[in-house]
Design an enzyme around this catalytic site. Structure first.
Site, short mmCIF file in Angstrom:
data_model
loop_
_atom_site.label_atom_id
_atom_site.label_comp_id
_atom_site.label_asym_id
_atom_site.label_seq_id
_atom_site.Cartn_x
_atom_site.Cartn_y
_atom_site.Cartn_z
N GLY A 1 0.84 -1.21 0.00
CA GLY A 1 0.00 0.00 0.00
C GLY A 1 0.87 1.25 0.00
O GLY A 1 2.09 1.20 0.18
N ALA B 1 -6.74 -6.42 2.61
CA ALA B 1 -5.32 -6.74 2.64
C ALA B 1 -5.07 -8.18 2.22
O ALA B 1 -5.58 -9.10 2.85
CB ALA B 1 -4.79 -6.52 4.05
N THR C 1 -12.83 -13.23 -5.05
CA THR C 1 -12.34 -13.10 -6.43
C THR C 1 -12.99 -14.09 -7.38
O THR C 1 -13.36 -15.21 -6.96
CB THR C 1 -10.80 -13.32 -6.45
N TYR D 1 -3.73 -18.80 -5.23
CA TYR D 1 -4.42 -17.56 -4.88
C TYR D 1 -5.93 -17.79 -4.74
O TYR D 1 -6.54 -17.43 -3.73
CB TYR D 1 -4.13 -16.49 -5.94
N LEU E 1 -3.07 -5.54 -16.93
CA LEU E 1 -3.11 -5.17 -18.35
C LEU E 1 -3.22 -3.66 -18.59
O LEU E 1 -2.40 -3.09 -19.32
CB LEU E 1 -4.29 -5.90 -19.02
N ILE F 1 1.03 -9.40 -25.66
CA ILE F 1 -0.28 -10.04 -25.50
C ILE F 1 -0.03 -11.51 -25.17
O ILE F 1 0.65 -12.21 -25.92
CB ILE F 1 -1.10 -9.92 -26.80
N1 UDP Z 1 -2.40 -9.59 -20.21
C1 UDP Z 1 -1.61 -9.49 -21.34
N2 UDP Z 1 -0.41 -8.83 -21.26
C2 UDP Z 1 0.03 -8.26 -20.09
C3 UDP Z 1 -0.78 -8.36 -18.95
C4 UDP Z 1 -2.00 -9.05 -19.03
O1 UDP Z 1 -1.97 -9.99 -22.42
O2 UDP Z 1 1.14 -7.70 -20.08
C5 UDP Z 1 -3.70 -10.30 -20.30
C6 UDP Z 1 -3.82 -11.49 -19.37
O3 UDP Z 1 -3.39 -12.66 -20.02
C7 UDP Z 1 -5.32 -11.52 -19.08
C8 UDP Z 1 -5.73 -10.05 -19.18
O4 UDP Z 1 -4.68 -9.38 -19.87
O5 UDP Z 1 -5.99 -12.23 -20.09
C9 UDP Z 1 -5.92 -9.39 -17.82
O6 UDP Z 1 -4.76 -9.66 -17.05
P1 UDP Z 1 -4.51 -8.97 -15.65
O7 UDP Z 1 -3.17 -9.43 -15.15
O8 UDP Z 1 -4.72 -7.50 -15.76
O9 UDP Z 1 -5.68 -9.50 -14.71
P2 UDP Z 1 -6.12 -11.02 -14.34
O10 UDP Z 1 -7.17 -11.39 -15.35
O11 UDP Z 1 -4.92 -11.89 -14.35
O12 UDP Z 1 -6.70 -10.86 -12.97
#
Ligand code: UDP
Length: 332
Positions: A36, A73, A116, A140, A189, A206
């Site tokens: 944080g 947290a 989650t 997780y 992302l 990607i």
């Molecule tokens: N992702 C991606 N490139 C990156 C980070 C994430 O293509 O550098 C994709 C990831 O595979 C997922 C989506 O973006 O499909 C969202 O990922 P993020 O880590 O933001 O959240 P998550 O879905 O893991 O909670």
């Protein structure tokens, strides 16, 4: 109500604190500041401590006459949880159970829990309802599911009133632009794409374009962090002893990685070079919420229903704070 917000200096927690504060609750932030940010915490409301501290937590619960705990947290990175599950079980499970013990000791029995979509694993049906099987595919997700189960049992045996709110992809930044998303290292992302627009990264990788989705990239349900916050306040105000509210928080709209990149290009005006890379282990192809239950039970409607305004809010924050909280932003 007097509310203790664990992780209140973190991304989702700090946004929730401001919404709680606006709704007239008296909010105390409890955070280790390991992840944080001091600047993200409500001014003069921060208590620095460990969740499992069986002296400090009861002292705070009593001194501040806490009525309810909102528990944000946690460690929340899927990949890290696979590499170092002990870290996740110790913090997300053991420390949380210690927190619940402190609450029992002080007769505080209202609890709102950050859960989650990862508790669902790879669901059979889409969109995901609360009746979908919960079969996590990573540590997780398991740590969150263990706490959900403990809460069901605590509600039954000890009259806890709880909400387990299953977030889909938290995103965006506060409408006022005062706080936003700042993780080190960043793995999410939208902030990563926006770092490309800021010239801090060359391109976005990607993670796979061979998924069984229309454009081959993963689909997620991006939910604005202020909408998560407002759902928490509504859940808090509806807690009843011995009962649990278990609800998905998403918009119900799926957005692919390519669509997110395109929205970021439009909002920032930057070309944002993208390269197709390998799949990231543990990523389900599609996660979209059916959030009818939350909308009905909590009388909650997300304000941000599409990706574009979410990205706009995130961009306002990242553009104004290119180094996140390290720029010395002061907020209140
Ligand atoms: N992702 C991606 N490139 C990156 C980070 C994430 O293509 O550098 C994709 C990831 O595979 C997922 C989506 O973006 O499909 C969202 O990922 P993020 O880590 O933001 O959240 P998550 O879905 O893991 O909670």
């Amino acid at each position: 109500m007097n509310i203790l917000v664990t992780g209140g200096a973190g991304y989702v927690g700090s946004h929730a604190c401001r919404i709680l504060d606006k709704a007239g609750h008296d909010v105390w932030v409890y955070d280790t500041l390991e992840l944080g940010h001091r600047q993200a915490a409500l001014k003069d409301k921060l208590i620095v401590g460990q969740l499992g501290d069986r002296e400090l937590v009861p002292q705070v619960l009593r001194e501040k006459k806490i009525d309810a705990v909102m528990h944000f947290a946690a460690y929340a990175l899927v990949g890290e949880s696979v590499r170092d599950p002990a870290k996740y079980y110790q913090n997300n499970v053991v420390q949380t159970l210690n927190l619940l013990e402190s609450m029992r000791e002080c007769d505080v029995r209202k609890f709102v829990f950050s859960s989650t979509a990862a508790t669902y694993g790879v669901p059979k049906e889409m969109p995901i309802t609360e009746a979908s099987d919960q079969r996590p595919i990573n540590p997780y997700g398991f740590t969150k599911l263990v706490v959900e189960q403990a809460l069901r049992d605590y509600a039954h045996a000890y009259d806890f009133g709880y909400a387990a709110l299953r977030y889909f992809n938290a995103s965006g930044a506060s409408a006022g632009g005062a706080i936003g998303e700042d993780h080190t290292p960043e793995s999410h992302l939208i902030p990563i794409i926006l770092q490309v627009a800021l010239g801090q990264r060359k391109e976005i990788f990607i993670y796979g374009n061979d998924y069984p989705t229309p454009d081959g990239t993963c689909i997620r349900d991006y939910i604005h962090v202020d909408d998560l916050g407002s759902a928490h306040v509504k859940a808090l105000e509806r807690l009843e002893p011995g009962k649990g509210i278990e609800a998905n928080l998403g918009t119900g709209t799926g957005t692919s990685v390519l669509e997110v990149i395109e929205a970021c290009r439009e909002v920032t005006g930057h070309e944002i070079p993208a390269t197709i890379g390998e799949r990231r282990p543990g990523d389900p192809p599609e996660l979209v919420a059916n959030s009818d239950f939350a909308q009905k039970t909590l009388e909650w409607t997300p304000e941000y229903m599409t990706i574009r305004p979410i990205v706009e809010s995130a961009w306002r924050w990242h553009e104004a704070n290119p180094r996140g909280y390290a720029t010395g932003t002061t907020v209140s």
